[in-house]
Motif scaffolding. Structure first.
Motif, PDB file in Angstrom:
ATOM      1  N   UNK A 189      31.143 -25.302   3.165  1.00  0.00           N
ATOM      2  CA  UNK A 189      30.918 -25.900   4.490  1.00  0.00           C
ATOM      3  C   UNK A 189      29.521 -25.641   5.029  1.00  0.00           C
ATOM      4  N   UNK A 190      28.832 -24.612   4.513  1.00  0.00           N
ATOM      5  CA  UNK A 190      27.459 -24.341   4.953  1.00  0.00           C
ATOM      6  C   UNK A 190      26.463 -24.633   3.828  1.00  0.00           C
ATOM      7  N   UNK A 191      26.827 -25.548   2.940  1.00  0.00           N
ATOM      8  CA  UNK A 191      25.932 -25.890   1.823  1.00  0.00           C
ATOM      9  C   UNK A 191      24.560 -26.318   2.316  1.00  0.00           C
ATOM     10  N   UNK A 192      24.506 -27.107   3.385  1.00  0.00           N
ATOM     11  CA  UNK A 192      23.220 -27.581   3.885  1.00  0.00           C
ATOM     12  C   UNK A 192      22.365 -26.435   4.401  1.00  0.00           C
ATOM     13  N   UNK A 193      23.007 -25.498   5.106  1.00  0.00           N
ATOM     14  CA  UNK A 193      22.267 -24.380   5.690  1.00  0.00           C
ATOM     15  C   UNK A 193      21.713 -23.461   4.609  1.00  0.00           C
ATOM     16  N   UNK A 194      22.525 -23.170   3.597  1.00  0.00           N
ATOM     17  CA  UNK A 194      22.119 -22.199   2.567  1.00  0.00           C
ATOM     18  C   UNK A 194      21.427 -22.901   1.393  1.00  0.00           C
ATOM     19  N   UNK A 195      22.199 -23.620   0.583  1.00  0.00           N
ATOM     20  CA  UNK A 195      21.609 -24.268  -0.597  1.00  0.00           C
ATOM     21  C   UNK A 195      20.604 -25.338  -0.199  1.00  0.00           C
ATOM     22  N   UNK A 196      20.874 -26.050   0.908  1.00  0.00           N
ATOM     23  CA  UNK A 196      19.941 -27.080   1.355  1.00  0.00           C
ATOM     24  C   UNK A 196      18.578 -26.503   1.697  1.00  0.00           C
ATOM     25  N   UNK A 197      18.568 -25.317   2.294  1.00  0.00           N
ATOM     26  CA  UNK A 197      17.301 -24.660   2.621  1.00  0.00           C
ATOM     27  C   UNK A 197      16.555 -24.259   1.361  1.00  0.00           C
ATOM     28  N   UNK A 198      17.278 -23.686   0.413  1.00  0.00           N
ATOM     29  CA  UNK A 198      16.622 -23.315  -0.850  1.00  0.00           C
ATOM     30  C   UNK A 198      16.150 -24.563  -1.606  1.00  0.00           C
ATOM     31  N   UNK A 199      16.909 -25.651  -1.520  1.00  0.00           N
ATOM     32  CA  UNK A 199      16.484 -26.874  -2.205  1.00  0.00           C
ATOM     33  C   UNK A 199      15.220 -27.446  -1.577  1.00  0.00           C
ATOM     34  N   UNK A 200      15.094 -27.322  -0.256  1.00  0.00           N
ATOM     35  CA  UNK A 200      13.881 -27.791   0.414  1.00  0.00           C
ATOM     36  C   UNK A 200      12.648 -27.034  -0.083  1.00  0.00           C
ATOM     37  N   UNK A 201      12.874 -25.778  -0.452  1.00  0.00           N
ATOM     38  CA  UNK A 201      11.773 -24.951  -0.963  1.00  0.00           C
ATOM     39  C   UNK A 201      11.559 -25.153  -2.460  1.00  0.00           C
ATOM     40  N   UNK A 202      12.660 -25.316  -3.202  1.00  0.00           N
ATOM     41  CA  UNK A 202      12.624 -25.289  -4.667  1.00  0.00           C
ATOM     42  C   UNK A 202      13.116 -26.590  -5.296  1.00  0.00           C
TER      43      UNK A 202
END
Length: 404
Positions: A321-334
């Motif tokens: 449910x918090x994929x955007x907050x956690x993985x989405x943030x890392x994806x924006x960087x990486x």
């Protein structure tokens, strides 16, 4: 006329990543741990070992048992751990044959075992755990053994301690046990994957190179030289095992995450407390820790948890449910790294950072951008699965991956 049948059984087995760490042995020969541990079994859609166990009366007796790993023959006689597993499994097959004289005497045939990983070996991704779990499960299936996964975990433990946890899915506890013979040191499923299917794991792969200090050597050093380690094993871990099992049963992520991060920190503190000190974490690892703490701070609650095994790779747990907050943030960087498009990546295809990158540590962001080779996006999964795709042909020939 001699039986020319080639008997085969194949299985896949998963990687597991501990949240309460196994480190230190009270008996090195039997691989008995100093403390209990608990892990999350990761999905085989992302990480797995595939193993075919075969045997036949036509295999040359002079060849003996053989093991091929990722296309390369291994010296099976040089591995006391592998031999211990084979002796135990053969003994159980002999019991089955003694009870039913009509069965083929598979225990007397040479074994030909072929195994392939879809991830780097000895790179801090628990390859030995998946490998020994697959080996034990495949041979147990070949021998048609009646033992449960928990009973077989005693055998897998002799190959690789953490392998006993890869024989089951979901959330798995390895009980340290107290008996000298190790009969009560076994793994049991705390809850299946279906209990908390929303659990996700993002692995930040820092390096695919072999680590400087192998786990077995590191354990011996820590047990022998770290005053902090005794406190960990005797006073800290027992309480954490109880608390994290309670958090898992309640699906209480903040409690699960807090315990996970604290135990990772304590484990690596014991490594640093060893003489000489053992450094499994590097600057990139510490950058990952900083960003997880930053994301939790910006989110206003604990939404992510880091953990590190005996290597620099970060494993970050979070809920779907918090994929955007956690993985989405890392994806924006990486986002430029490989690994975002796997079976768990659909949710992030059109997502931007879940938090404002300006509120995160800029030096940590740069360190991750420059220090990672790939990511693995995965989640909680099942235990070993029997499959019909074999790595050994009906005639006993070892197949290459494009011949299967």
């Amino acid at each position: 006329m001699a039986d020319t049948t080639v008997f085969r059984a194949s299985t896949t087995a998963p990687v597991n990543i501990a949240v309460i760490k196994y480190w230190g042995k009270r008996d090195a020969t039997l691989n008995l741990p100093t403390n209990s541990s608990l892990s999350v079994t990761l999905s085989q859609r992302s990480l797995r070992t595939v193993t075919t166990a075969s045997c036949s009366a036509v295999y040359p007796a002079s060849e003996g048992d053989t093991l091929t790993l990722n296309g390369k023959p291994q010296d099976i006689n040089a591995s006391k751990r592998t031999l211990a597993c084979l002796v135990s499994l053969r003994s159980l097959r002999k019991e089955v044959e003694s009870a039913n004289a009509s069965l083929p005497k598979l225990s007397s045939y040479p074994l030909r075992v072929v195994s392939e990983n879809n991830f780097p070996t000895a790179a801090g991704l628990a390859s030995s755990a998946a490998g020994f779990a697959a080996l034990v499960r495949a041979i147990a299936n070949l021998y048609q053994l009646p033992q449960s996964a928990t009973e077989l975990s005693r055998i897998a433990r002799q190959g690789s301690g953490s392998a006993c946890r890869s024989l089951q899915g979901g959330f798995v506890a390895w009980r340290s046990g107290t008996k000298v013979d190790g009969s009560d040191s076994l793994a049991e499923e705390v809850v299946p994957a279906s209990h908390w299917p929303e659990m996700r794991a993002l692995i930040l792969v820092v390096s695919a190179e072999k680590k400087d200090v192998p786990s077995t050597e590191g354990m011996q050093t820590t047990v022998a030289t770290s005053p902090l380690f005794a406190t960990r094993a005797e006073s800290i871990v027992p309480g954490r095992m109880t608390a994290i099992e309670d958090a898992i049963h309640k699906r209480d992520f903040p409690a699960f995450a807090d315990l996970t991060m604290r135990d990772s920190n304590n484990f690596h503190a014991c490594c640093l407390d060893s003489e000489p000190p053992i450094f499994y974490l590097n600057d990139v690892s510490r950058a990952a820790i900083r960003l997880v703490n930053d994301i939790n701070r910006v989110a206003g609650k604990i939404v992510a948890a880091y953990t590190f095994d005996a290597g620099p790779n970060a494993v970050i747990y979070y809920l779907d449910e918090v994929s955007e907050v956690v993985a989405g943030t890392f994806k924006a960087i990486l986002g430029g790294l490989d690994g975002w498009d796997g079976p768990f990546g659909d949710r992030l295809k059109s997502v931007s950072a879940g938090v404002d990158l300006q509120k995160l540590d800029s030096r940590a962001i740069e360190s991750l951008k420059n220090g990672l080779s790939r990511v693995i996006l995965t989640g909680v999964g099942e235990g070993p699965i029997e499959v019909d795709t074999h790595l050994v042909s009906e005639t006993g020939a070892i197949l290459s991956s494009d011949e299967q």
